[in-house]
Motif scaffolding. Structure first.
Motif, short mmCIF file in Angstrom:
data_model
loop_
_atom_site.label_atom_id
_atom_site.label_comp_id
_atom_site.label_asym_id
_atom_site.label_seq_id
_atom_site.Cartn_x
_atom_site.Cartn_y
_atom_site.Cartn_z
N TYR A 51 15.50 -39.35 -8.62
CA TYR A 51 15.66 -38.70 -7.32
C TYR A 51 17.11 -38.78 -6.86
N ARG A 52 17.56 -37.76 -6.17
CA ARG A 52 18.94 -37.73 -5.65
C ARG A 52 19.10 -38.69 -4.46
N THR A 53 18.03 -38.89 -3.71
CA THR A 53 18.05 -39.81 -2.56
C THR A 53 16.86 -40.74 -2.68
N LEU A 54 16.70 -41.63 -1.73
CA LEU A 54 15.58 -42.57 -1.76
C LEU A 54 14.25 -41.90 -1.42
N GLN A 55 14.29 -40.72 -0.81
CA GLN A 55 13.05 -40.01 -0.49
C GLN A 55 12.71 -39.07 -1.64
N PRO A 56 11.42 -38.97 -1.99
CA PRO A 56 11.03 -38.02 -3.03
C PRO A 56 11.33 -36.59 -2.60
N GLY A 57 11.50 -35.74 -3.55
CA GLY A 57 11.72 -34.33 -3.25
C GLY A 57 12.83 -33.76 -4.11
N ASP A 58 14.07 -34.02 -3.75
CA ASP A 58 15.21 -33.49 -4.47
C ASP A 58 15.44 -34.34 -5.72
N GLU A 59 15.22 -33.76 -6.90
CA GLU A 59 15.26 -34.54 -8.14
C GLU A 59 16.32 -34.05 -9.13
N PHE A 60 16.83 -34.98 -9.89
CA PHE A 60 17.59 -34.67 -11.10
C PHE A 60 16.56 -34.43 -12.19
#
Length: 110
Positions: A51-60
Motif C-alpha cells: 500500500y502507498r499509505t497506511l490505509q488500504p486502497g491506493d496500492e503498488f
C-alpha cells in the motif's frame, strides 16, 4: 526409545537451499546417521500487497515471490541431531526442527 529429528528448510533461493541441504545430507552420511530425504514440496507462490499509505486502497503492484521447501529426517543418532540443531545456517534459509519420540512396536502406552 528412538528419536526422529524432522528438519524443514525453506528459502526463496532454490540454489542456496539445494546446496545447504545436500551439504548437510553429505555430512550426516559421513558421520553414519540414518537420514531420509531430502523430500521436496511443490514451490509455493506468495503475493504480498503493498500500500502507498497506511490505509488500504491506493496500492503498488503486489510483491510476488516463490518459496521452496525441503524436508529431511534423522533417525536415532541423537548426538548428531543435536549438533545439527546448533549449526549456523544462512539468513536466507528458514529452518524448523521437530523432535518426535518413537516407541518400539508392542510398547504399552504410559
Amino acid at each position: 526409545m528412538t528419536f526422529v529429528t524432522k528438519l524443514r528448510f525453506q528459502s526463496g533461493n532454490r540454489y542456496e537451499l539445494e546446496s545447504q541441504v545436500e551439504d548437510l545430507k553429505s555430512m550426516l552420511e559421513r558421520k553414519g546417521a540414518e537420514c531420509k530425504g531430502p523430500h521436496a514440496d511443490p514451490p509455493e507462490q506468495i503475493a504480498v500487497p503493498q500500500y502507498r499509505t497506511l490505509q488500504p486502497g491506493d496500492e503498488f503492484p503486489s510483491w510476488d515471490y516463490t518459496v521452496y521447501s525441503r524436508k529431511l529426517e534423522i533417525h536415532g543418532n541423537d548426538h548428531i541431531a543435536r549438533e545439527v540443531g546448533h549449526m549456523d545456517f544462512p539468513e536466507s534459509l528458514h529452518v524448523e526442527i521437530e523432535v518426535e519420540q518413537k516407541k518400539p512396536l508392542g510398547h504399552l502406552r504410559d
